[in-house]
Design a protein around this motif. Structure first.
Motif, PDB file in Angstrom:
ATOM      1  N   ALA A  27       6.692 -54.643  12.274  1.00 47.75           N
ATOM      2  CA  ALA A  27       6.775 -55.513  11.251  1.00 47.75           C
ATOM      3  C   ALA A  27       7.415 -55.283   9.931  1.00 47.75           C
ATOM      4  O   ALA A  27       7.969 -55.863   9.411  1.00 47.75           O
ATOM      5  CB  ALA A  27       5.094 -56.149  10.736  1.00 47.75           C
ATOM      6  N   LEU A  28       7.123 -53.823   9.641  1.00 46.51           N
ATOM      7  CA  LEU A  28       7.675 -53.339   8.285  1.00 46.51           C
ATOM      8  C   LEU A  28       9.226 -53.190   8.701  1.00 46.51           C
ATOM      9  O   LEU A  28      10.020 -53.401   7.597  1.00 46.51           O
ATOM     10  CB  LEU A  28       7.221 -52.039   8.247  1.00 46.51           C
ATOM     11  CG  LEU A  28       7.568 -51.148   6.816  1.00 46.51           C
ATOM     12  CD1 LEU A  28       7.328 -52.270   5.696  1.00 46.51           C
ATOM     13  CD2 LEU A  28       7.022 -49.988   6.668  1.00 46.51           C
ATOM     14  N   ALA A  29       9.735 -52.958   9.869  1.00 52.43           N
ATOM     15  CA  ALA A  29      11.098 -52.755  10.061  1.00 52.43           C
ATOM     16  C   ALA A  29      11.777 -53.991   9.839  1.00 52.43           C
ATOM     17  O   ALA A  29      13.126 -54.176   9.377  1.00 52.43           O
ATOM     18  CB  ALA A  29      11.396 -52.162  11.423  1.00 52.43           C
ATOM     19  N   LEU A  30      11.206 -55.035  10.592  1.00 52.09           N
ATOM     20  CA  LEU A  30      11.660 -56.417  10.388  1.00 52.09           C
ATOM     21  C   LEU A  30      11.960 -57.100   9.032  1.00 52.09           C
ATOM     22  O   LEU A  30      12.802 -57.496   8.527  1.00 52.09           O
ATOM     23  CB  LEU A  30      11.018 -57.397  11.385  1.00 52.09           C
ATOM     24  CG  LEU A  30      11.290 -58.707  11.525  1.00 52.09           C
ATOM     25  CD1 LEU A  30      12.755 -58.900  12.152  1.00 52.09           C
ATOM     26  CD2 LEU A  30      10.337 -59.588  12.331  1.00 52.09           C
ATOM     27  N   ILE A  31      10.852 -56.821   8.446  1.00 52.96           N
ATOM     28  CA  ILE A  31      10.667 -57.187   6.830  1.00 52.96           C
ATOM     29  C   ILE A  31      11.641 -56.298   6.022  1.00 52.96           C
ATOM     30  O   ILE A  31      12.669 -57.048   5.370  1.00 52.96           O
ATOM     31  CB  ILE A  31       9.187 -56.805   6.264  1.00 52.96           C
ATOM     32  CG1 ILE A  31       8.338 -57.659   6.784  1.00 52.96           C
ATOM     33  CG2 ILE A  31       9.406 -56.875   4.646  1.00 52.96           C
ATOM     34  CD1 ILE A  31       6.690 -57.185   6.452  1.00 52.96           C
ATOM     35  N   ARG A  32      11.978 -55.091   6.324  1.00 50.80           N
ATOM     36  CA  ARG A  32      13.006 -54.120   5.649  1.00 50.80           C
ATOM     37  C   ARG A  32      14.371 -54.704   5.941  1.00 50.80           C
ATOM     38  O   ARG A  32      15.266 -54.314   5.166  1.00 50.80           O
ATOM     39  CB  ARG A  32      12.749 -52.787   5.809  1.00 50.80           C
ATOM     40  CG  ARG A  32      11.452 -52.341   4.975  1.00 50.80           C
ATOM     41  CD  ARG A  32      11.326 -50.967   5.312  1.00 50.80           C
ATOM     42  NE  ARG A  32      10.518 -50.532   4.427  1.00 50.80           N
ATOM     43  CZ  ARG A  32       9.605 -49.366   4.399  1.00 50.80           C
ATOM     44  NH1 ARG A  32       9.980 -48.368   5.574  1.00 50.80           N
ATOM     45  NH2 ARG A  32       8.962 -48.837   3.593  1.00 50.80           N
ATOM     46  N   ARG A  33      14.536 -55.324   7.092  1.00 51.17           N
ATOM     47  CA  ARG A  33      16.031 -55.719   7.447  1.00 51.17           C
ATOM     48  C   ARG A  33      16.306 -56.822   6.362  1.00 51.17           C
ATOM     49  O   ARG A  33      17.495 -57.189   6.303  1.00 51.17           O
ATOM     50  CB  ARG A  33      16.017 -56.343   8.688  1.00 51.17           C
ATOM     51  CG  ARG A  33      16.209 -55.630   9.742  1.00 51.17           C
ATOM     52  CD  ARG A  33      16.162 -55.806  11.225  1.00 51.17           C
ATOM     53  NE  ARG A  33      16.931 -57.091  11.436  1.00 51.17           N
ATOM     54  CZ  ARG A  33      16.635 -58.041  12.264  1.00 51.17           C
ATOM     55  NH1 ARG A  33      15.743 -57.553  13.369  1.00 51.17           N
ATOM     56  NH2 ARG A  33      17.399 -59.141  12.536  1.00 51.17           N
ATOM     57  N   GLY A  34      15.259 -57.733   5.635  1.00 52.98           N
ATOM     58  CA  GLY A  34      15.599 -58.713   4.692  1.00 52.98           C
ATOM     59  C   GLY A  34      16.194 -60.032   5.390  1.00 52.98           C
ATOM     60  O   GLY A  34      16.917 -60.867   4.704  1.00 52.98           O
ATOM     61  N   ASP A  35      15.895 -60.282   6.645  1.00 48.82           N
ATOM     62  CA  ASP A  35      16.458 -61.412   7.200  1.00 48.82           C
ATOM     63  C   ASP A  35      15.657 -62.436   7.434  1.00 48.82           C
ATOM     64  O   ASP A  35      14.853 -62.317   8.465  1.00 48.82           O
ATOM     65  CB  ASP A  35      17.268 -60.859   8.557  1.00 48.82           C
ATOM     66  CG  ASP A  35      18.078 -62.015   9.220  1.00 48.82           C
ATOM     67  OD1 ASP A  35      17.785 -63.177   8.996  1.00 48.82           O
ATOM     68  OD2 ASP A  35      18.688 -61.615  10.187  1.00 48.82           O
ATOM     69  N   VAL A  53      10.785 -62.631   1.513  1.00 47.42           N
ATOM     70  CA  VAL A  53      12.012 -61.521   1.787  1.00 47.42           C
ATOM     71  C   VAL A  53      11.962 -61.042   0.377  1.00 47.42           C
ATOM     72  O   VAL A  53      12.100 -59.816  -0.011  1.00 47.42           O
ATOM     73  CB  VAL A  53      12.894 -61.984   2.376  1.00 47.42           C
ATOM     74  CG1 VAL A  53      14.203 -61.106   2.160  1.00 47.42           C
ATOM     75  CG2 VAL A  53      12.877 -62.071   3.763  1.00 47.42           C
ATOM     76  N   VAL A  54      12.182 -61.911  -0.725  1.00 47.69           N
ATOM     77  CA  VAL A  54      12.336 -61.471  -2.004  1.00 47.69           C
ATOM     78  C   VAL A  54      11.274 -60.615  -2.517  1.00 47.69           C
ATOM     79  O   VAL A  54      11.231 -59.697  -3.128  1.00 47.69           O
ATOM     80  CB  VAL A  54      12.689 -62.681  -3.027  1.00 47.69           C
ATOM     81  CG1 VAL A  54      12.723 -62.276  -4.511  1.00 47.69           C
ATOM     82  CG2 VAL A  54      14.083 -63.386  -2.645  1.00 47.69           C
TER      83      VAL A  54
END
Length: 156
Positions: A27-35, A53-54
């Motif tokens: 989840a953290l990796a997906l969030i950090r992609r910012g997509d 995302v913001v």
């Protein structure tokens, strides 16, 4: 117990991600992609993920701590509580509990789920044990029936 506070809309989105089977690290990796589009595809396409995302980009440490160590809501509406019960525990109003006059009744949770839920919910929501299985109190294998209502002294 955690001191990380996450606003209701963003905490519920974190819960959606975990409910979809993502590990906290995924989840953290997906969030950090910012997509935002990828979040929509992977978690829930009906929601707008842009605001999340913001927020996540501006609060990376908070989001990471929330996913790794847990979090609490600084403010939680009754609608947010119902959503949390649905997302985190798969519980639905009328099927799994009743809501009337500002009070949730007949909610059954295991001791572990009740402890996790109580850690997340602000202290102005009061929990009352109405029935317990397994010898008069919830234990690791038993369940408790609880009622929840807002503290009448003003909420916050």
């Amino acid at each position: 117990m955690t001191n990380t506070l996450v606003p209701q809309p963003y905490g519920l989105r974190l819960e959606m991600m975990l409910a979809r089977g993502l590990s906290p690290a995924e989840a953290l990796a997906l969030i950090r992609r910012g997509d935002a589009a990828a979040l929509g595809e992977r978690v829930n396409p009906e929601l707008n993920w842009e605001g999340f995302v913001v927020y996540a980009q501006a609060n990376d440490d908070r989001i990471a701590a929330a996913l790794q160590d847990g979090y609490a809501f600084p403010f939680l509406t009754i609608g947010g509580m119902k959503n949390l019960l649905s997302i985190k525990f798969g519980l639905a109003e009328e099927r799994d509990y009743r809501y009337a006059e500002g009070r949730i009744e007949g909610l059954r949770l295991t001791a572990d789920d009740l402890a996790a839920f109580r850690r997340m919910v602000p202290s102005y929501w009061q929990f009352a044990l109405t029935e317990a299985e397994s010898g008069g109190g919830p234990d690791r294998t038993g369940t408790a029936e609880i009622a929840i209502e807002m503290d009448q002294r003003g909420g916050r």
